[in-house]
Scaffold this motif. Sequence first.
Motif, PDB file in Angstrom:
ATOM      1  N   ARG A 256      10.557  40.576  28.855  1.00  8.93           N
ATOM      2  CA  ARG A 256      11.602  41.023  27.928  1.00  8.93           C
ATOM      3  C   ARG A 256      12.906  40.244  28.163  1.00  8.93           C
ATOM      4  O   ARG A 256      13.543  39.771  27.217  1.00  8.93           O
ATOM      5  CB  ARG A 256      11.824  42.521  28.104  1.00  8.93           C
ATOM      6  CG  ARG A 256      12.802  43.132  27.122  1.00  8.93           C
ATOM      7  CD  ARG A 256      12.648  44.630  27.044  1.00  8.93           C
ATOM      8  NE  ARG A 256      12.713  45.276  28.347  1.00  8.93           N
ATOM      9  CZ  ARG A 256      11.662  45.889  28.918  1.00  8.93           C
ATOM     10  NH1 ARG A 256      10.497  45.924  28.314  1.00  8.93           N
ATOM     11  NH2 ARG A 256      11.790  46.460  30.099  1.00  8.93           N
ATOM     12  N   GLN A 257      13.271  40.068  29.426  1.00  8.38           N
ATOM     13  CA  GLN A 257      14.525  39.369  29.735  1.00  8.38           C
ATOM     14  C   GLN A 257      14.422  37.866  29.444  1.00  8.38           C
ATOM     15  O   GLN A 257      15.384  37.257  28.961  1.00  8.38           O
ATOM     16  CB  GLN A 257      14.915  39.605  31.193  1.00  8.38           C
ATOM     17  CG  GLN A 257      15.237  41.052  31.528  1.00  8.38           C
ATOM     18  CD  GLN A 257      16.332  41.633  30.658  1.00  8.38           C
ATOM     19  OE1 GLN A 257      17.268  40.938  30.260  1.00  8.38           O
ATOM     20  NE2 GLN A 257      16.217  42.923  30.343  1.00  8.38           N
ATOM     21  N   PHE A 258      13.272  37.270  29.730  1.00  6.21           N
ATOM     22  CA  PHE A 258      13.095  35.849  29.403  1.00  6.21           C
ATOM     23  C   PHE A 258      13.222  35.623  27.901  1.00  6.21           C
ATOM     24  O   PHE A 258      13.862  34.657  27.453  1.00  6.21           O
ATOM     25  CB  PHE A 258      11.735  35.341  29.893  1.00  6.21           C
ATOM     26  CG  PHE A 258      11.729  34.874  31.323  1.00  6.21           C
ATOM     27  CD1 PHE A 258      12.566  33.854  31.746  1.00  6.21           C
ATOM     28  CD2 PHE A 258      10.870  35.450  32.250  1.00  6.21           C
ATOM     29  CE1 PHE A 258      12.552  33.413  33.062  1.00  6.21           C
ATOM     30  CE2 PHE A 258      10.851  35.020  33.570  1.00  6.21           C
ATOM     31  CZ  PHE A 258      11.701  34.005  33.980  1.00  6.21           C
ATOM     32  N   GLU A 259      12.599  36.495  27.127  1.00  7.09           N
ATOM     33  CA  GLU A 259      12.665  36.347  25.669  1.00  7.09           C
ATOM     34  C   GLU A 259      14.106  36.475  25.176  1.00  7.09           C
ATOM     35  O   GLU A 259      14.526  35.757  24.265  1.00  7.09           O
ATOM     36  CB  GLU A 259      11.764  37.393  24.994  1.00  7.09           C
ATOM     37  CG  GLU A 259      10.282  37.262  25.318  1.00  7.09           C
ATOM     38  CD  GLU A 259       9.587  36.123  24.594  1.00  7.09           C
ATOM     39  OE1 GLU A 259      10.198  35.528  23.687  1.00  7.09           O
ATOM     40  OE2 GLU A 259       8.417  35.834  24.944  1.00  7.09           O
ATOM     41  N   LYS A 260      14.885  37.376  25.780  1.00  7.73           N
ATOM     42  CA  LYS A 260      16.303  37.490  25.435  1.00  7.73           C
ATOM     43  C   LYS A 260      17.054  36.199  25.750  1.00  7.73           C
ATOM     44  O   LYS A 260      18.051  35.861  25.095  1.00  7.73           O
ATOM     45  CB  LYS A 260      16.944  38.653  26.199  1.00  7.73           C
ATOM     46  CG  LYS A 260      16.559  40.029  25.690  1.00  7.73           C
ATOM     47  CD  LYS A 260      17.275  41.107  26.492  1.00  7.73           C
ATOM     48  CE  LYS A 260      16.901  42.503  25.994  1.00  7.73           C
ATOM     49  NZ  LYS A 260      17.575  43.566  26.789  1.00  7.73           N
ATOM     50  N   ASN A 261      16.568  35.497  26.778  1.00 10.25           N
ATOM     51  CA  ASN A 261      17.205  34.242  27.204  1.00 10.25           C
ATOM     52  C   ASN A 261      16.677  33.025  26.453  1.00 10.25           C
ATOM     53  O   ASN A 261      16.937  31.892  26.839  1.00 10.25           O
ATOM     54  CB  ASN A 261      16.990  34.025  28.711  1.00 10.25           C
ATOM     55  CG  ASN A 261      17.634  35.096  29.559  1.00 10.25           C
ATOM     56  OD1 ASN A 261      18.461  35.868  29.081  1.00 10.25           O
ATOM     57  ND2 ASN A 261      17.252  35.158  30.829  1.00 10.25           N
ATOM     58  N   HIS A 262      15.891  33.248  25.399  1.00 12.93           N
ATOM     59  CA  HIS A 262      15.317  32.173  24.581  1.00 12.93           C
ATOM     60  C   HIS A 262      14.240  31.382  25.320  1.00 12.93           C
ATOM     61  O   HIS A 262      14.018  30.202  25.036  1.00 12.93           O
ATOM     62  CB  HIS A 262      16.417  31.225  24.070  1.00 12.93           C
ATOM     63  CG  HIS A 262      17.352  31.877  23.098  1.00 12.93           C
ATOM     64  ND1 HIS A 262      17.248  31.732  21.729  1.00 12.93           N
ATOM     65  CD2 HIS A 262      18.406  32.711  23.297  1.00 12.93           C
ATOM     66  CE1 HIS A 262      18.200  32.432  21.135  1.00 12.93           C
ATOM     67  NE2 HIS A 262      18.911  33.046  22.060  1.00 12.93           N
ATOM     68  N   ILE A 263      13.571  32.025  26.268  1.00 16.70           N
ATOM     69  CA  ILE A 263      12.405  31.442  26.933  1.00 16.70           C
ATOM     70  C   ILE A 263      11.179  32.220  26.473  1.00 16.70           C
ATOM     71  O   ILE A 263      11.089  33.432  26.694  1.00 16.70           O
ATOM     72  CB  ILE A 263      12.529  31.504  28.470  1.00 16.70           C
ATOM     73  CG1 ILE A 263      13.659  30.600  28.954  1.00 16.70           C
ATOM     74  CG2 ILE A 263      11.207  31.110  29.128  1.00 16.70           C
ATOM     75  CD1 ILE A 263      13.887  30.648  30.462  1.00 16.70           C
ATOM     76  N   LYS A 264      10.240  31.539  25.827  1.00 12.85           N
ATOM     77  CA  LYS A 264       9.030  32.205  25.336  1.00 12.85           C
ATOM     78  C   LYS A 264       8.050  32.379  26.484  1.00 12.85           C
ATOM     79  O   LYS A 264       7.869  31.470  27.302  1.00 12.85           O
ATOM     80  CB  LYS A 264       8.391  31.395  24.207  1.00 12.85           C
ATOM     81  CG  LYS A 264       7.224  32.111  23.534  1.00 12.85           C
ATOM     82  CD  LYS A 264       6.771  31.393  22.284  1.00 12.85           C
ATOM     83  CE  LYS A 264       5.561  32.084  21.657  1.00 12.85           C
ATOM     84  NZ  LYS A 264       5.796  33.500  21.346  1.00 12.85           N
ATOM     85  N   THR A 265       7.432  33.552  26.565  1.00 14.92           N
ATOM     86  CA  THR A 265       6.512  33.841  27.655  1.00 14.92           C
ATOM     87  C   THR A 265       5.103  34.115  27.146  1.00 14.92           C
ATOM     88  O   THR A 265       4.901  34.513  25.992  1.00 14.92           O
ATOM     89  CB  THR A 265       6.979  35.068  28.470  1.00 14.92           C
ATOM     90  OG1 THR A 265       6.898  36.244  27.664  1.00 14.92           O
ATOM     91  CG2 THR A 265       8.399  34.885  28.974  1.00 14.92           C
ATOM     92  N   PHE A 266       4.146  33.907  28.037  1.00 17.28           N
ATOM     93  CA  PHE A 266       2.738  34.182  27.758  1.00 17.28           C
ATOM     94  C   PHE A 266       2.147  34.867  28.989  1.00 17.28           C
ATOM     95  O   PHE A 266       2.577  34.606  30.115  1.00 17.28           O
ATOM     96  CB  PHE A 266       1.961  32.894  27.490  1.00 17.28           C
ATOM     97  CG  PHE A 266       2.470  32.091  26.321  1.00 17.28           C
ATOM     98  CD1 PHE A 266       1.908  32.235  25.063  1.00 17.28           C
ATOM     99  CD2 PHE A 266       3.521  31.200  26.487  1.00 17.28           C
ATOM    100  CE1 PHE A 266       2.380  31.498  23.988  1.00 17.28           C
ATOM    101  CE2 PHE A 266       4.004  30.451  25.418  1.00 17.28           C
ATOM    102  CZ  PHE A 266       3.430  30.604  24.164  1.00 17.28           C
TER     103      PHE A 266
END
Length: 398
Positions: free
Chosen positions: A71-81
């Motif tokens: 959730r925090q990575f996505e807020k930081n504009h880092i896409k996660t898998f």
Amino acid sequence: MRLKEYKRRLKEALRDGRIALALQRASESYRRNLQEALERFPHTVELAEEVRLIKERAISEIDSLLEEARRQFEKNHIKTFLARTGEEACEIIHSLCKHNRVIVKGKSLTAEEIGLREYLQDRGHEVYETDLGEFLIQITNQRPMHILSPAIHMTREEVSRRLSEYLGEEVPPEISEEVKAVREFLRRKFFEAHVGITGANVISAQTGTIIQIENEGNVRLASGLPPVHITLVGIEKIVPSLSDAMKVAEVTWRFANYAMPAYLSLISSPSKTGDIEKVTTYGAHGPGEVYVVFLDNGRSRLARDPIFREALYCLRCGGCLYECPVFRLVAGRFGSRYFGGIGAIWTAFITDGLKEAAPLAYSCLTCGRCKLRCPMKIDTPRMCLHLRHLLAEAEPDS
């Protein structure tokens, strides 16, 4: 692995006197350097005890921490898998690289675990290991012999010969000249690369931050120069907060034989600038695309086991291997992708299965020297003994 093949590998290693000599020297150096570091930073012993508690809490909350980190990575504009298996992780990373890319790669045990470099090469990518030891392993088509020093078994004379063959020019058997030759070759690849792939030493869930410890500077270049940066990391590396993560990092680098590392990188977003009208724009001098691929591959199952979950506390500092009597004789032959007694647990639950772990489990002397050295005090002898019980109870065809 087949027992006959395993015994053959051990005998070959024992006949090669260079391995025992190299490990003896490395072990002596490691102990000396660690002692000096602990005398200089005496708080490290108490800090390690605190980090043990941080890891215990994190592994017990692994599912919720993973959700928070994503959730925090996505807020930081880092896409996660999230990759449930090694094959799935390779497929995701291949899709992110697209087709026929030049890829520079930092050293990553997790990438070794899933055979990432070989997978990408088989699909047309041009992949270069950028850690010096890993580069030597790659060009000689060998296996890593240690988690931190993969080419620990190679002498400067052998390195000279191998580099001269690969680079097509004479490289003298002087370490400074060998390092210079590799630097000149790889520096061009860093600038040609479309994608950089790295691992991570620890992840802060609270802030969505990747923390990387290194000395050569190759990880910083691989994560900062190409337009796309991909981090592959096991879910066991996640801890709750940034302060927790920094404590984990400090204990890791100190027990990995460094009073202080040359570089410590924190990555929380793609490169960005707000210099024009204070409008945040992504893709400045560094990568415009950053991805994090979290790998499970059996870790969540291991986290639920009351005995074997301790294996997930491992910081990958490599200190236990310098103390292991068997490893000091045969190096990476005591293992496959993970080494030593702790490698038996990872082999059983993460990479190759219970049957393949049998030779490692029975090679462990259960002497306890690894536990004494381990900053997390992981009880590897107890786990290996329990693994033997599981092997004894298993069906012949399991």
